[in-house]
Write a protein that holds these residues in place. Structure first.
Motif, PDB file in Angstrom:
ATOM      1  N   TRP A 165       6.094  -8.890  -4.562  1.00  0.00           N
ATOM      2  CA  TRP A 165       6.529  -8.082  -3.424  1.00  0.00           C
ATOM      3  C   TRP A 165       5.406  -7.195  -2.892  1.00  0.00           C
ATOM      4  CZ3 TRP A 165      11.371  -5.737  -6.203  1.00  0.00           C
ATOM      5  CH2 TRP A 165      12.355  -6.721  -6.341  1.00  0.00           C
ATOM      6  N   GLN A 166       4.264  -7.167  -3.544  1.00  0.00           N
ATOM      7  CA  GLN A 166       3.200  -6.229  -3.202  1.00  0.00           C
ATOM      8  C   GLN A 166       2.193  -6.863  -2.238  1.00  0.00           C
ATOM      9  OE1 GLN A 166       4.317  -3.465  -4.406  1.00  0.00           O
ATOM     10  NE2 GLN A 166       5.728  -4.661  -5.645  1.00  0.00           N
ATOM     11  N   TYR A 167       1.605  -6.018  -1.414  1.00  0.00           N
ATOM     12  CA  TYR A 167       0.592  -6.485  -0.478  1.00  0.00           C
ATOM     13  C   TYR A 167      -0.714  -5.733  -0.773  1.00  0.00           C
ATOM     14  CZ  TYR A 167      -2.083  -7.047   3.769  1.00  0.00           C
ATOM     15  OH  TYR A 167      -3.093  -7.328   4.666  1.00  0.00           O
ATOM     16  N   ARG A 168      -1.800  -6.514  -0.884  1.00  0.00           N
ATOM     17  CA  ARG A 168      -3.116  -5.907  -1.097  1.00  0.00           C
ATOM     18  C   ARG A 168      -4.137  -6.635  -0.224  1.00  0.00           C
ATOM     19  NH1 ARG A 168      -2.034  -2.553  -4.961  1.00  0.00           N
ATOM     20  NH2 ARG A 168      -0.945  -3.051  -6.853  1.00  0.00           N
ATOM     21  N   ASN A 169      -4.997  -5.856   0.432  1.00  0.00           N
ATOM     22  CA  ASN A 169      -6.068  -6.419   1.236  1.00  0.00           C
ATOM     23  C   ASN A 169      -7.385  -5.902   0.661  1.00  0.00           C
ATOM     24  OD1 ASN A 169      -7.995  -7.099   3.149  1.00  0.00           O
ATOM     25  ND2 ASN A 169      -6.606  -6.737   4.874  1.00  0.00           N
ATOM     26  N   PRO A 170      -8.102  -6.753  -0.101  1.00  0.00           N
ATOM     27  CA  PRO A 170      -9.345  -6.305  -0.745  1.00  0.00           C
ATOM     28  C   PRO A 170     -10.456  -5.983   0.258  1.00  0.00           C
ATOM     29  CG  PRO A 170      -8.851  -8.604  -1.292  1.00  0.00           C
ATOM     30  CD  PRO A 170      -7.751  -8.106  -0.444  1.00  0.00           C
ATOM     31  N   GLU A 171     -10.397  -6.549   1.480  1.00  0.00           N
ATOM     32  CA  GLU A 171     -11.467  -6.299   2.466  1.00  0.00           C
ATOM     33  C   GLU A 171     -11.507  -4.844   2.916  1.00  0.00           C
ATOM     34  OE1 GLU A 171     -11.035  -9.050   5.687  1.00  0.00           O
ATOM     35  OE2 GLU A 171     -11.102 -10.773   4.345  1.00  0.00           O
ATOM     36  N   ASN A 172     -10.347  -4.243   3.137  1.00  0.00           N
ATOM     37  CA  ASN A 172     -10.343  -2.855   3.610  1.00  0.00           C
ATOM     38  C   ASN A 172      -9.702  -1.884   2.611  1.00  0.00           C
ATOM     39  OD1 ASN A 172      -7.604  -3.332   3.907  1.00  0.00           O
ATOM     40  ND2 ASN A 172      -7.642  -3.358   6.144  1.00  0.00           N
ATOM     41  N   GLY A 173      -9.268  -2.386   1.452  1.00  0.00           N
ATOM     42  CA  GLY A 173      -8.693  -1.542   0.420  1.00  0.00           C
ATOM     43  C   GLY A 173      -7.235  -1.149   0.672  1.00  0.00           C
ATOM     44  N   TYR A 174      -6.660  -1.690   1.727  1.00  0.00           N
ATOM     45  CA  TYR A 174      -5.273  -1.357   2.043  1.00  0.00           C
ATOM     46  C   TYR A 174      -4.330  -2.019   1.045  1.00  0.00           C
ATOM     47  CZ  TYR A 174      -0.906  -0.961   4.611  1.00  0.00           C
ATOM     48  OH  TYR A 174       0.389  -0.679   4.970  1.00  0.00           O
ATOM     49  N   HIS A 175      -3.337  -1.269   0.606  1.00  0.00           N
ATOM     50  CA  HIS A 175      -2.295  -1.862  -0.225  1.00  0.00           C
ATOM     51  C   HIS A 175      -0.956  -1.201   0.093  1.00  0.00           C
ATOM     52  CE1 HIS A 175      -3.201   1.682  -2.694  1.00  0.00           C
ATOM     53  NE2 HIS A 175      -1.971   1.560  -3.168  1.00  0.00           N
ATOM     54  N   TYR A 176       0.084  -1.981  -0.083  1.00  0.00           N
ATOM     55  CA  TYR A 176       1.444  -1.518   0.182  1.00  0.00           C
ATOM     56  C   TYR A 176       2.316  -2.000  -0.959  1.00  0.00           C
ATOM     57  CZ  TYR A 176       5.783  -0.616   2.694  1.00  0.00           C
ATOM     58  OH  TYR A 176       7.008  -0.137   3.070  1.00  0.00           O
ATOM     59  N   GLU A 177       3.062  -1.086  -1.569  1.00  0.00           N
ATOM     60  CA  GLU A 177       3.898  -1.455  -2.700  1.00  0.00           C
ATOM     61  C   GLU A 177       5.368  -1.376  -2.308  1.00  0.00           C
ATOM     62  OE1 GLU A 177       2.971   0.413  -6.385  1.00  0.00           O
ATOM     63  OE2 GLU A 177       0.823   0.352  -6.008  1.00  0.00           O
ATOM     64  N   ASN A 178       6.098  -2.425  -2.633  1.00  0.00           N
ATOM     65  CA  ASN A 178       7.534  -2.488  -2.374  1.00  0.00           C
ATOM     66  C   ASN A 178       8.289  -2.414  -3.689  1.00  0.00           C
ATOM     67  OD1 ASN A 178       7.709  -3.123   0.569  1.00  0.00           O
ATOM     68  ND2 ASN A 178       6.402  -4.823  -0.079  1.00  0.00           N
ATOM     69  N   GLY A 179       9.350  -1.623  -3.678  1.00  0.00           N
ATOM     70  CA  GLY A 179      10.179  -1.521  -4.865  1.00  0.00           C
ATOM     71  C   GLY A 179      11.640  -1.378  -4.463  1.00  0.00           C
ATOM     72  N   ILE A 180      12.495  -1.605  -5.427  1.00  0.00           N
ATOM     73  CA  ILE A 180      13.919  -1.448  -5.198  1.00  0.00           C
ATOM     74  C   ILE A 180      14.547  -0.676  -6.352  1.00  0.00           C
ATOM     75  CG2 ILE A 180      14.112  -3.601  -3.875  1.00  0.00           C
ATOM     76  CD1 ILE A 180      15.626  -4.706  -6.423  1.00  0.00           C
ATOM     77  N   ILE A 181      15.704  -0.165  -6.090  1.00  0.00           N
ATOM     78  CA  ILE A 181      16.562   0.353  -7.143  1.00  0.00           C
ATOM     79  C   ILE A 181      17.734  -0.611  -7.187  1.00  0.00           C
ATOM     80  CG2 ILE A 181      18.016   2.242  -7.950  1.00  0.00           C
ATOM     81  CD1 ILE A 181      16.131   4.145  -6.480  1.00  0.00           C
ATOM     82  N   GLN A 182      17.887  -1.297  -8.287  1.00  0.00           N
ATOM     83  CA  GLN A 182      18.889  -2.339  -8.421  1.00  0.00           C
ATOM     84  C   GLN A 182      20.292  -1.845  -8.007  1.00  0.00           C
ATOM     85  OE1 GLN A 182      17.698  -5.319  -9.505  1.00  0.00           O
ATOM     86  NE2 GLN A 182      19.631  -6.308  -9.068  1.00  0.00           N
ATOM     87  N   GLY A 183      20.962  -2.586  -7.132  1.00  0.00           N
ATOM     88  CA  GLY A 183      22.325  -2.271  -6.730  1.00  0.00           C
ATOM     89  C   GLY A 183      22.440  -1.199  -5.673  1.00  0.00           C
TER      90      GLY A 183
END
Length: 186
Positions: A165-183
């Motif tokens: 679910w995570q997005y990382r771009n090594p070229e510019n160092g950008y990252h975005y983390e996705n998480g959930i709380i079950q239910g």
């Protein structure tokens, strides 16, 4: 079953206005008043109501049935405003109001109030006590559990992060983390 404790009958609320308080189960309060609603006073009514709720172990969310068929006239505008203020102060514990009245004017005022305050509580009218109790039971059944649940404390450790679910771009160092709380849906 209607529980009508003797000590909560013929309580004076205002200048000669008398109220009776009873419970139906643990979530429904049935109150009558009379003889003349123009003598009704909201402040002492709610002081007595709060004492009744505590003494009789009424559970929230509760329904308040006000039977006005044994009373003449209508509460004054200032007292109706005070009653609204008191009800709004109790919006976390009261989930509905059912008024018993055959008076056309009172029923129309209550219909207006029902639209105006629908986000706070269900407001219904009934012709008689039997219909009022049926309405109260339906409101309780519909709202069962909604206002009585304690809010769950959400903490970071309850989040689930899956690598896909995570997005990382090594070229510019950008990252975005996705998480959930079950239910949980936000």
């Amino acid at each position: 079953p209607l529980n009508t404790p003797a000590k909560w009958q013929s309580i004076e609320i205002g200048n000669g206005y008398l109220c009776d308080f009873s419970t139906i189960g643990k979530n429904i309060i049935y109150s009558t008043g009379g003889p003349d609603s123009r003598r009704f006073e909201a402040d002492p009514f709610f002081v007595v109501l709060d004492k009744f709720i505590s003494a009789e172990s009424v559970r929230a969310p509760y329904i308040l049935i006000r039977d006005l068929n044994h009373s003449t006239g209508m509460a004054t505008a200032p007292e109706r405003r005070k009653m609204t203020d008191h009800l709004l102060q109790r919006k976390e514990s009261i989930c509905g109001l059912v008024y018993v009245s055959e008076n056309f004017l009172i029923r129309n005022l209550l219909r207006l109030a029902a639209r105006q305050y629908k986000e706070y509580a269900v407001i219904k009218t009934a012709d008689n006590a039997h219909d009022a109790i049926d309405s109260a039971i339906k409101i309780i059944e519909k709202n069962a559990g909604i206002k009585t649940k304690s809010p769950e404390i959400l903490t970071y450790d309850k989040l689930i992060f899956r690598p896909d679910w995570q997005y990382r771009n090594p070229e510019n160092g950008y990252h975005y983390e996705n998480g959930i709380i079950q239910g949980r849906v936000w």
